[in-house]
Design a protein around this motif. Structure first.
Motif, PDB file in Angstrom:
ATOM      1  N   SER A 313     -21.953   7.079  26.908  1.00 22.04           N
ATOM      2  CA  SER A 313     -20.824   7.992  26.772  1.00 22.04           C
ATOM      3  C   SER A 313     -19.725   7.640  27.766  1.00 22.04           C
ATOM      4  O   SER A 313     -19.955   6.940  28.763  1.00 22.04           O
ATOM      5  CB  SER A 313     -21.277   9.440  26.979  1.00 22.04           C
ATOM      6  N   VAL A 314     -18.531   8.144  27.483  1.00 16.09           N
ATOM      7  CA  VAL A 314     -17.364   7.907  28.337  1.00 16.09           C
ATOM      8  C   VAL A 314     -17.621   8.471  29.731  1.00 16.09           C
ATOM      9  O   VAL A 314     -18.185   9.554  29.888  1.00 16.09           O
ATOM     10  CB  VAL A 314     -16.113   8.552  27.719  1.00 16.09           C
ATOM     11  N   GLY A 315     -17.208   7.707  30.745  1.00 18.24           N
ATOM     12  CA  GLY A 315     -17.376   8.134  32.131  1.00 18.24           C
ATOM     13  C   GLY A 315     -18.562   7.494  32.822  1.00 18.24           C
ATOM     14  O   GLY A 315     -18.623   7.463  34.061  1.00 18.24           O
ATOM     15  N   MET A 316     -19.520   6.992  32.041  1.00 16.26           N
ATOM     16  CA  MET A 316     -20.641   6.275  32.646  1.00 16.26           C
ATOM     17  C   MET A 316     -20.147   4.979  33.285  1.00 16.26           C
ATOM     18  O   MET A 316     -19.161   4.381  32.842  1.00 16.26           O
ATOM     19  CB  MET A 316     -21.706   5.955  31.603  1.00 16.26           C
ATOM     20  N   ILE A 317     -20.859   4.536  34.323  1.00 14.81           N
ATOM     21  CA  ILE A 317     -20.497   3.305  35.029  1.00 14.81           C
ATOM     22  C   ILE A 317     -21.620   2.290  34.850  1.00 14.81           C
ATOM     23  O   ILE A 317     -22.764   2.543  35.233  1.00 14.81           O
ATOM     24  CB  ILE A 317     -20.253   3.568  36.526  1.00 14.81           C
ATOM     25  N   THR A 352     -22.477  10.390  34.480  1.00 14.68           N
ATOM     26  CA  THR A 352     -21.460  11.206  35.130  1.00 14.68           C
ATOM     27  C   THR A 352     -22.073  12.185  36.127  1.00 14.68           C
ATOM     28  O   THR A 352     -21.378  12.694  37.010  1.00 14.68           O
ATOM     29  CB  THR A 352     -20.660  11.988  34.074  1.00 14.68           C
ATOM     30  N   ALA A 353     -23.399  12.394  36.011  1.00 12.17           N
ATOM     31  CA  ALA A 353     -24.106  13.257  36.962  1.00 12.17           C
ATOM     32  C   ALA A 353     -24.643  12.473  38.149  1.00 12.17           C
ATOM     33  O   ALA A 353     -25.305  13.037  39.034  1.00 12.17           O
ATOM     34  CB  ALA A 353     -25.255  13.983  36.257  1.00 12.17           C
ATOM     35  N   GLY A 354     -24.371  11.146  38.167  1.00  8.65           N
ATOM     36  CA  GLY A 354     -24.817  10.314  39.276  1.00  8.65           C
ATOM     37  C   GLY A 354     -26.244   9.827  39.160  1.00  8.65           C
ATOM     38  O   GLY A 354     -26.815   9.321  40.126  1.00  8.65           O
ATOM     39  N   VAL A 355     -26.830   9.947  37.955  1.00  9.12           N
ATOM     40  CA  VAL A 355     -28.222   9.539  37.722  1.00  9.12           C
ATOM     41  C   VAL A 355     -28.252   8.150  37.095  1.00  9.12           C
ATOM     42  O   VAL A 355     -27.455   7.831  36.205  1.00  9.12           O
ATOM     43  CB  VAL A 355     -28.933  10.552  36.804  1.00  9.12           C
ATOM     44  N   SER A 356     -29.183   7.301  37.542  1.00 11.99           N
ATOM     45  CA  SER A 356     -29.341   5.971  36.967  1.00 11.99           C
ATOM     46  C   SER A 356     -30.160   6.059  35.677  1.00 11.99           C
ATOM     47  O   SER A 356     -31.203   6.714  35.638  1.00 11.99           O
ATOM     48  CB  SER A 356     -30.039   5.041  37.959  1.00 11.99           C
ATOM     49  N   LYS A 357     -29.671   5.395  34.646  1.00  7.96           N
ATOM     50  CA  LYS A 357     -30.347   5.449  33.354  1.00  7.96           C
ATOM     51  C   LYS A 357     -30.304   4.073  32.698  1.00  7.96           C
ATOM     52  O   LYS A 357     -29.291   3.366  32.808  1.00  7.96           O
ATOM     53  CB  LYS A 357     -29.683   6.484  32.449  1.00  7.96           C
ATOM     54  N   THR A 358     -31.397   3.698  32.034  1.00  3.80           N
ATOM     55  CA  THR A 358     -31.501   2.383  31.403  1.00  3.80           C
ATOM     56  C   THR A 358     -31.420   2.525  29.883  1.00  3.80           C
ATOM     57  O   THR A 358     -32.064   3.392  29.287  1.00  3.80           O
ATOM     58  CB  THR A 358     -32.828   1.693  31.778  1.00  3.80           C
ATOM     59  N   PHE A 359     -30.648   1.633  29.262  1.00  3.39           N
ATOM     60  CA  PHE A 359     -30.477   1.645  27.804  1.00  3.39           C
ATOM     61  C   PHE A 359     -30.849   0.276  27.234  1.00  3.39           C
ATOM     62  O   PHE A 359     -30.473  -0.758  27.790  1.00  3.39           O
ATOM     63  CB  PHE A 359     -29.028   1.962  27.427  1.00  3.39           C
ATOM     64  N   ASN A 360     -31.581   0.278  26.121  1.00  6.99           N
ATOM     65  CA  ASN A 360     -31.841  -0.931  25.351  1.00  6.99           C
ATOM     66  C   ASN A 360     -30.873  -0.933  24.159  1.00  6.99           C
ATOM     67  O   ASN A 360     -30.924  -0.021  23.327  1.00  6.99           O
ATOM     68  CB  ASN A 360     -33.273  -0.981  24.864  1.00  6.99           C
TER      69      ASN A 360
END
Length: 370
Positions: A313-317, A352-360
């Protein structure tokens, strides 16, 4: 500019001296092994006792390095010089014979070498033996700075193909080309770095390169020529160098040359030969150009495309792709462009909440710009 991303120029100045038909930089003595080269096809064969069958000649190949003289003999017949005459500007470059039928030969080069002749102009190819042929553009890909041209001459020696994915930092490599029209020029060095994010071209027509960095001298006219490994197999397409700028004196080789991985060039060349067009992997993301933090911030997501389907989503880094750290938007784009359409990629983002998340993510496909 952030660390890791390099913006390079494609203008160079060089002087060279040709000896015995080649301008060769020979490394220190290294152990060698015996091999045989087919006198017609230039294919390389192993030799267990140093002897060769009829129609093949013995050459030495470096066991821990490269015998540059032997490599020059093996590869040079597959390297060509290119001269462009066009209203948009004249220029010279290099290329390698990629495929050759009984009547036609296809040559890989850089798009920036021949693009001035895309609408009008003339492209001439000079073979290693001095014969000159008029060439036609088969297809171009400005986003990878690659092109294929063809000449009406068949049964030419094809460049031996290597595996650019097997390269390691410190491997010996040899660059071939025609700097300032000096055909048959050969320089040697090592792989200085891999997966170097490099951009070339203008801001409206940028090329993104997952580059092989080498200290083998690359200069004007080398563009489009092959970078080969210690067995004479193509592992890269020489494309650009970093320069100090005009205020530091003439632009030329400073030991920072960049080549497009040959595995990538093969995919695009095959598409261009088959259809005249080529593709690029499509993620469906536009990055925020004003973001100054570490990583690449997502500004726009295209509905229904790969990123949207995966749940970004928009805003993710974006912080990393396939284990490679993402410093900025350029490094993110280069990592995606290193793939083929349909490949899977692993992306680590900060939400955007500052949590690290992994996507395949399974990458889509989009037509590449000519």
């Amino acid at each position: 500019m952030k660390n890791g991303a390099v913006k390079v120029l494609i203008g160079f100045i060089i002087g060279a001296v040709s000896v015995g038909g080649y301008a060769i930089a020979i490394p220190n003595n290294v152990p060698v092994v015996k091999a045989c080269i087919d006198n017609k096809t230039k294919a390389l064969y192993a030799s267990t006792n140093g002897s060769c069958a009829k129609g093949r000649s013995a050459i030495d190949i470096g066991a821990t390095g490269a015998n540059v003289k032997s490599i020059a003999q093996l590869v040079s017949p597959s390297v060509v010089s290119i001269e462009v005459t066009a209203l948009a500007g004249n220029g010279t470059g290099s290329g390698s014979i990629y495929k050759s039928t009984s009547s036609l030969s296809y040559i890989i080069t850089n798009n920036h070498v021949i693009e001035n002749a895309a609408s009008s102009g003339k492209i001439e190819v000079e073979l290693n033996n001095g014969d000159i042929y008029t060439a036609s553009i088969v297809g171009r890909n400005s986003e990878y700075d690659l092109a294929v041209i063809s000449i009406n001459k068949g049964n030419l020696p094809e460049i031996p193909r290597g595996n650019s994915a097997s390269l390691a930092i410190g491997d010996v490599v040899i660059a071939f080309g025609s700097p300032l029209g000096l055909s048959g020029t050969v320089t040697s060095g090592i792989v200085s770095a891999l997966n170097r994010p490099v951009t070339t071209g203008s801001t409206t027509a940028e090329s993104y390169m997952d580059a092989i960095q080498t200290d083998a001298a690359i200069n004007p006219g080398n563009s489009g020529g092959p970078l080969v490994d210690s067995q004479g197999r193509a592992v890269g397409v020489n494309s650009a160098i970093a320069t100090l700028g005009s205020s530091f004196g003439p632009s030329g080789n400073i030991g920072l040359g960049f080549s497009i991985p040959f595995n990538q060039a093969i995919r695009i060349a095959d598409e261009l030969i088959a259809t005249g067009k080529s593709t690029k992997p499509f993620l469906g993301i536009s990055f925020d150009p004003t973001f100054t933090g570490n990583g690449a911030k997502i500004a726009i997501i295209t509905p229904g495309q790969a990123a949207d389907k995966a749940g970004l989503s928009v805003g993710m880094i974006v912080k990393s792709i396939d284990g490679f750290k993402v410093n900025d938007a350029v490094s993110a784009i280069v990592r995606i462009r290193s793939h083929a359409p349909g490949d899977q990629t692993i992306m680590v983002v900060e939400t955007t909440a500052g949590v690290s998340k992994t996507f395949n993510i399974t990458l889509g496909s989009s037509p590449a710009l000519p």
